[in-house]
Design a protein around this motif. Structure first.
Motif, mmCIF file in Angstrom:
data_model
loop_
_atom_site.group_PDB
_atom_site.id
_atom_site.type_symbol
_atom_site.label_atom_id
_atom_site.label_comp_id
_atom_site.label_asym_id
_atom_site.label_seq_id
_atom_site.Cartn_x
_atom_site.Cartn_y
_atom_site.Cartn_z
ATOM 1 N N ALA A 69 0.828 -1.206 0.000
ATOM 2 C CA ALA A 69 0.000 0.000 0.000
ATOM 3 C C ALA A 69 0.861 1.254 0.000
ATOM 4 C CB ALA A 69 -0.941 -0.009 1.201
ATOM 5 N N MET A 70 1.990 1.220 0.734
ATOM 6 C CA MET A 70 2.901 2.357 0.750
ATOM 7 C C MET A 70 3.527 2.573 -0.627
ATOM 8 S SD MET A 70 4.892 1.856 4.371
ATOM 9 C CE MET A 70 3.993 1.882 5.944
ATOM 10 N N VAL A 71 3.884 1.470 -1.283
ATOM 11 C CA VAL A 71 4.478 1.564 -2.616
ATOM 12 C C VAL A 71 3.488 2.184 -3.593
ATOM 13 C CG1 VAL A 71 5.416 0.255 -4.551
ATOM 14 C CG2 VAL A 71 6.022 -0.383 -2.210
ATOM 15 N N ILE A 72 2.246 1.729 -3.547
ATOM 16 C CA ILE A 72 1.223 2.261 -4.453
ATOM 17 C C ILE A 72 0.977 3.734 -4.188
ATOM 18 C CG2 ILE A 72 -1.173 2.050 -5.173
ATOM 19 C CD1 ILE A 72 0.707 -0.241 -6.047
ATOM 20 N N ASP A 73 0.945 4.108 -2.900
ATOM 21 C CA ASP A 73 0.720 5.507 -2.555
ATOM 22 C C ASP A 73 1.861 6.387 -3.053
ATOM 23 O OD1 ASP A 73 -0.798 7.583 -1.252
ATOM 24 O OD2 ASP A 73 0.743 7.595 0.305
ATOM 25 N N ALA A 74 3.094 5.919 -2.915
ATOM 26 C CA ALA A 74 4.243 6.692 -3.394
ATOM 27 C C ALA A 74 4.230 6.804 -4.920
ATOM 28 C CB ALA A 74 5.545 6.045 -2.920
ATOM 29 N N MET A 75 3.886 5.723 -5.601
ATOM 30 C CA MET A 75 3.792 5.770 -7.063
ATOM 31 C C MET A 75 2.727 6.762 -7.509
ATOM 32 S SD MET A 75 4.105 1.777 -8.233
ATOM 33 C CE MET A 75 3.732 2.241 -9.939
ATOM 34 N N ARG A 76 1.585 6.735 -6.842
ATOM 35 C CA ARG A 76 0.511 7.654 -7.226
ATOM 36 C C ARG A 76 0.935 9.114 -7.021
ATOM 37 N NH1 ARG A 76 -3.425 4.983 -5.446
ATOM 38 N NH2 ARG A 76 -4.347 4.402 -7.444
ATOM 39 N N ALA A 77 1.622 9.389 -5.919
ATOM 40 C CA ALA A 77 2.090 10.759 -5.671
ATOM 41 C C ALA A 77 3.102 11.200 -6.728
ATOM 42 C CB ALA A 77 2.709 10.845 -4.273
ATOM 43 N N ALA A 78 4.016 10.285 -7.105
ATOM 44 C CA ALA A 78 5.015 10.628 -8.117
ATOM 45 C C ALA A 78 4.369 10.864 -9.473
ATOM 46 C CB ALA A 78 6.055 9.508 -8.215
ATOM 47 N N PHE A 79 3.424 10.007 -9.852
ATOM 48 C CA PHE A 79 2.751 10.177 -11.135
ATOM 49 C C PHE A 79 1.885 11.434 -11.146
ATOM 50 C CE2 PHE A 79 3.067 5.378 -12.007
ATOM 51 C CZ PHE A 79 4.218 5.564 -12.746
ATOM 52 N N ASP A 80 1.255 11.756 -10.011
ATOM 53 C CA ASP A 80 0.474 12.998 -9.936
ATOM 54 C C ASP A 80 1.369 14.210 -10.163
ATOM 55 O OD1 ASP A 80 -1.879 11.671 -9.515
ATOM 56 O OD2 ASP A 80 -1.900 11.955 -7.339
ATOM 57 N N ALA A 81 2.582 14.175 -9.583
ATOM 58 C CA ALA A 81 3.521 15.277 -9.788
ATOM 59 C C ALA A 81 3.921 15.384 -11.257
ATOM 60 C CB ALA A 81 4.755 15.085 -8.909
ATOM 61 N N SER A 82 4.121 14.243 -11.906
ATOM 62 C CA SER A 82 4.458 14.245 -13.329
ATOM 63 C C SER A 82 3.322 14.806 -14.165
ATOM 64 C CB SER A 82 4.784 12.819 -13.783
ATOM 65 O OG SER A 82 4.982 12.764 -15.181
ATOM 66 N N ASP A 83 2.098 14.393 -13.862
ATOM 67 C CA ASP A 83 0.941 14.890 -14.608
ATOM 68 C C ASP A 83 0.738 16.381 -14.380
ATOM 69 O OD1 ASP A 83 0.450 12.349 -15.597
ATOM 70 O OD2 ASP A 83 -0.836 11.808 -13.916
ATOM 71 N N ASP A 84 0.959 16.840 -13.156
ATOM 72 C CA ASP A 84 0.849 18.277 -12.879
ATOM 73 C C ASP A 84 1.897 19.063 -13.663
ATOM 74 O OD1 ASP A 84 -1.236 17.752 -11.183
ATOM 75 O OD2 ASP A 84 -0.042 17.847 -9.351
ATOM 76 N N SER A 85 3.067 18.469 -13.869
ATOM 77 C CA SER A 85 4.107 19.131 -14.660
ATOM 78 C C SER A 85 3.672 19.286 -16.109
ATOM 79 C CB SER A 85 5.417 18.339 -14.576
ATOM 80 O OG SER A 85 5.905 18.303 -13.258
ATOM 81 N N HIS A 86 2.968 18.279 -16.652
ATOM 82 C CA HIS A 86 2.437 18.414 -18.000
ATOM 83 C C HIS A 86 1.470 19.592 -18.078
ATOM 84 C CE1 HIS A 86 3.783 14.174 -18.648
ATOM 85 N NE2 HIS A 86 3.998 14.646 -19.856
ATOM 86 N N ALA A 87 0.599 19.714 -17.089
ATOM 87 C CA ALA A 87 -0.348 20.828 -17.082
ATOM 88 C C ALA A 87 0.374 22.170 -16.973
ATOM 89 C CB ALA A 87 -1.338 20.657 -15.928
ATOM 90 N N ALA A 88 1.427 22.219 -16.160
ATOM 91 C CA ALA A 88 2.190 23.459 -16.017
ATOM 92 C C ALA A 88 2.893 23.821 -17.322
ATOM 93 C CB ALA A 88 3.204 23.319 -14.886
#
Length: 325
Positions: free
Chosen positions: A134-153
């Motif tokens: 669960a910790m691994v999945i949560d960390a992956m989701r946070a990292a991917f969210d940051a990547s997606d936010d960078s695309h929007a920026a």
């Protein structure tokens, strides 16, 4: 570069670089899903991953229909960001369903390090020898969210650069037209002084001409083009769906044209009298080139910000093993 591939192993499409990257990673996710052993415990995650991959295929198909795609879609970039977000969700669900997740932790840790700071508790939890899934999945989701936010920026910055370019183009055009219809209203000529027996204009005449403003803007754009060459030389290649370097170059050239006119106004007003000597047409045009290049002082801040943003959108290999900068 355009290459013919098959999206989702079903739909033929001509894809650009970012689409090819998304499609290739979607294929790998499908292959990994097919290799997973059948188990009721992973069935929900498997189905969720397949639904996300269908969203990826739909977004790529819509991106291929360039004749159908509206200007609003291009401006908002919904098909690009939807494809990436859906792909990331599919990769997360794949990790949740993979019974061999511990064997893939080194690669997952490297991807998380790209986007999460060393002080982030989710990254710290994932760095443990045997982290909970669960910790691994949560960390992956946070990292991917940051990547997606960078695309929007990156998209937001691209749109701002377009608006700025249009504003500068209109401004330069208006100044040039005023110079044609009302020569001398925008004074580009140097008045007579101790060094000059008569007025000196950019076109070489002693009286204002309708082409003075255009001449100054042309040589100002020339000076800005020199800084554009330097930008292109130091810019690293990337596969980002939003390529900013062209818009940055356009802003530099148009801003250089405008600043050259402002600079010659300052020279003609005597603001730098006794410091700058202008005794010939060549010297006058040279100052126009220098004023055009001077836009680099301000746009360098823009270049640095765009570089940092592109590093977030397109991580480089050397950043994989190191901390976020």
């Amino acid at each position: 570069m355009v290459e013919n591939v098959t999206v989702g192993w079903q739909v033929g499409a001509d894809v650009t670089d970012w689409q090819l990257t998304v499609e290739s990673r979607a294929r790998r996710v499908r292959a990994d899903l097919a290799a997973l052993p059948a188990a009721e415990a992973t069935e929900v995650a498997r189905k969720a991953a397949e639904v996300s991959l269908e969203v990826v295929d739909a977004a790529l198909r819509s991106a291929d229909n360039k004749w159908w795609r509206s200007g609003a879609s291009w401006w908002s970039g919904w098909h690009i960001e939807r494809a990436w977000r859906a792909l990331h969700e599919a990769e997360i669900y794949l990790a949740a369903a993979d019974p061999d997740l511990p064997a893939k932790l080194p690669g997952l840790r490297a991807r998380v390090r790209m986007y999460l700071d060393e002080t982030d508790p989710r990254r710290q939890a994932m760095e443990q020898p045997e982290p909970d899934k669960a910790m691994v999945i949560d960390a992956m989701r946070a990292a991917f969210d940051a990547s997606d936010d960078s695309h929007a920026a990156a998209r937001a910055l691209r749109n701002k650069l377009i608006v700025i370019s249009l504003a500068l183009f209109v401004l330069n055009t208006v100044l040039g037209l005023i110079g044609i219809f009302k020569p001398g209203v925008v004074p580009m000529c140097m008045p007579p002084n101790l060094a000059l027996q008569q007025a000196l204009c950019p076109t070489g005449s002693a009286t204002p001409s309708g082409w003075d403003v255009w001449m100054v803007q042309l040589f100002g754009a020339l000076g800005a083009t020199i800084s554009v060459v330097l930008l292109l030389i130091r810019r690293r290649p990337d596969l980002s769906p939003y390529v900013l370097v062209g818009y940055q170059a356009l802003v530099k050239i148009l801003l250089g044209a405008a600043l050259s006119a402002v600079g010659l106004l300052a020279l003609g007003a005597g603001l730098v009298s006794g410091i700058v000597y202008v005794g010939s047409q060549a010297a006058l045009l040279l100052w126009a080139v220098l004023f055009g290049y001077a836009q680099q002082v301000g746009t360098r801040l823009l270049d640095n910000y765009a570089d940092r943003l592109m590093d977030e959108v397109r991580p480089l290999p050397e950043r994989v093993a190191g901390p976020k900068r």
